[in-house]
Design an enzyme around this catalytic site. Structure first.
Site, PDB file in Angstrom:
ATOM      1  N   CYS A 173       4.926   5.100  -3.765  1.00  0.00           N
ATOM      2  CA  CYS A 173       4.682   4.558  -5.209  1.00  0.00           C
ATOM      3  C   CYS A 173       3.641   5.223  -5.925  1.00  0.00           C
ATOM      4  CB  CYS A 173       4.379   3.032  -5.151  1.00  0.00           C
ATOM      5  SG  CYS A 173       5.868   1.919  -4.663  1.00  0.00           S
TER       6      CYS A 173
ATOM      7  N   GLN B 223       0.633  -1.098  -0.017  1.00  0.00           N
ATOM      8  CA  GLN B 223      -0.055  -0.079  -0.006  1.00  0.00           C
ATOM      9  C   GLN B 223       0.842   1.402  -0.155  1.00  0.00           C
ATOM     10  OE1 GLN B 223      -3.253   0.782  -0.061  1.00  0.00           O
ATOM     11  NE2 GLN B 223      -3.985  -1.244  -0.645  1.00  0.00           N
ATOM     12  N   SER B 224       2.020   1.332  -0.759  1.00  0.00           N
ATOM     13  CA  SER B 224       2.877   2.382  -0.632  1.00  0.00           C
ATOM     14  C   SER B 224       2.286   3.548  -1.081  1.00  0.00           C
ATOM     15  CB  SER B 224       4.028   2.207  -1.565  1.00  0.00           C
ATOM     16  OG  SER B 224       5.025   3.136  -1.825  1.00  0.00           O
ATOM     17  N   ASN B 225       2.399   4.660  -0.307  1.00  0.00           N
ATOM     18  CA  ASN B 225       2.186   5.852  -0.603  1.00  0.00           C
ATOM     19  C   ASN B 225       2.960   6.593  -1.687  1.00  0.00           C
ATOM     20  OD1 ASN B 225      -0.259   6.307   1.227  1.00  0.00           O
ATOM     21  ND2 ASN B 225       1.312   6.142   2.671  1.00  0.00           N
TER      22      ASN B 225
END
Ligand SMILES: *Cc1c(COP(=O)(O)O)cnc(C)c1O
Length: 334
Positions: free
Chosen positions: A79, A75-77
């Site tokens: 990325c 759930q990378s912000n």
């Protein structure tokens, strides 16, 4: 310091708000709690990576890149924001996703993952926990080079010295805003993850001789691994700025009691704090970073960790889309 000598793209108009949390402060009976709304930086919605990307994307463009590659958790912000910046600049964007919690990647997941697909990510490659992410990104870069592309690799969290300049700039923005408003802070609290935010703020506050203590609240690692990471990056950032004076060891302060069972796993205090901010101030925190860090700050204030401050500032680093993916953490929990 002369930040203007570094190429920079501008992704946010003006400054993000510096707000007094009046209802929350009254409810808790002091000190005054203020918030720096970096969740309102630009891009669908923003967050701290936007400031780092202003310098990183400018460097990518200066090097003639037509493609960026970066990495992060499921759930990378970071990325999501790198992909958003790439779309704005008309570049390709390829992601390498680390499945830190086994089985946690799903192509159909919502939150940031939904936004990866909505923005038409060029590729996603999922690798197991503890992979060498730089090596994995280099693999992707080699493939793209063979296909005639010019890739630029952005490290996890955008946390190298160039990215950290975004938070040196933020420190200067905070000092200027505090001066405009006539408020003096006795302490600043931020999340400490891949460390670009913590290291950049530390260097910026110190180089301006602000005298304001900065506390980083860890969201994944214990102090014995986190402190050296932040210290090393702060040193590299100072060198990039031609600061010759060594940074004092005491500059980097981390607190590690608020991670719970691990990165992205919920704690009771995180759930209560996300609900508290929503109910008192109409501000959304996120479950992975700012929910835990804000809960940590409130606990440290209650326990007199920083003496008896009159006024403190929390850096809201964003992360709101993940709240919707992790909604299950809140079911029946408050
Ligand atoms: C990445 C991130 C952080 C941590 O910032 P670092 O510079 O990686 O330490 C904090 N909050 C949110 C919402 C993030 O996405």
């Amino acid at each position: 310091m002369n930040l203007a000598r570094f190429p920079r793209r501008r992704y946010t108009e003006g400054r993000t708000p510096l707000e007094f949390l009046e209802r929350l402060s009254a409810k808790l009976g002091g000190p005054e709690i203020w918030i720096k709304r970096d969740d309102m930086l630009d891009f669908l919605p923003g967050g701290n990576k936007t400031r780092k990307l202003e310098f990183l994307m400018a460097d990518a463009l200066a090097q003639g890149a037509d493609t960026v590659i970066t990495c992060g958790a499921v759930q990378s912000n970071h990325c999501r924001l790198t992909l958003a910046a790439a779309r704005k600049e008309g570049l390709e964007c390829h992601l390498v996703i680390e499945e830190r919690v086994p089985g946690s990647y799903s192509e159909q997941a919502s939150g940031n993952n939904f936004l990866f697909h909505l923005m038409g990510v060029d590729s996603i490659r999922v690798v197991p926990a503890k992979s060498d992410m730089l090596a994995e990104m280099e693999k992707t870069a080699d493939e793209l080079r063979r296909a005639g592309k010019k890739p630029y690799v952005i490290p996890g969290g955008g946390s190298n010295a160039l990215g950290a300049l975004g938070y040196v700039a933020c420190a200067e923005e905070i000092l200027a805003q505090a001066f405009d408003k006539g408020v003096a802070f006795d302490g600043i609290f931020t999340t400490s993850g891949s460390a670009g935010t913590h290291a950049g703020l530390a260097v910026g506050l110190w180089a301006n001789r602000s005298g304001i203590p900065l506390v980083g609240i860890n969201i994944s690692r214990p102090n014995e691994t986190q402190v050296p990471i932040v210290r090393k990056l702060a040193g590299e950032t100072a060198r990039l700025l031609d600061i010759e004076e060594p940074l004092p060891d005491a500059l980097i302060q981390c607190v590690d009691g608020y991670v719970g069972e691990g990165y992205s796993l919920p704690t009771k205090e995180m759930v209560e704090t996300v609900a508290l901010l929503a109910r008192t101030e109409s501000i959304l925190l996120d479950p992975v970073y700012t929910g835990k860090a804000f809960a940590g700050m409130l606990d440290l204030l209650r326990r007199g960790f920083c003496g008896k401050p009159e006024r403190v500032l929390f850096i809201h680093t964003g992360g709101v889309p993940a709240l919707f993916h992790y909604q299950k953490y809140f079911d029946g929990a408050y």
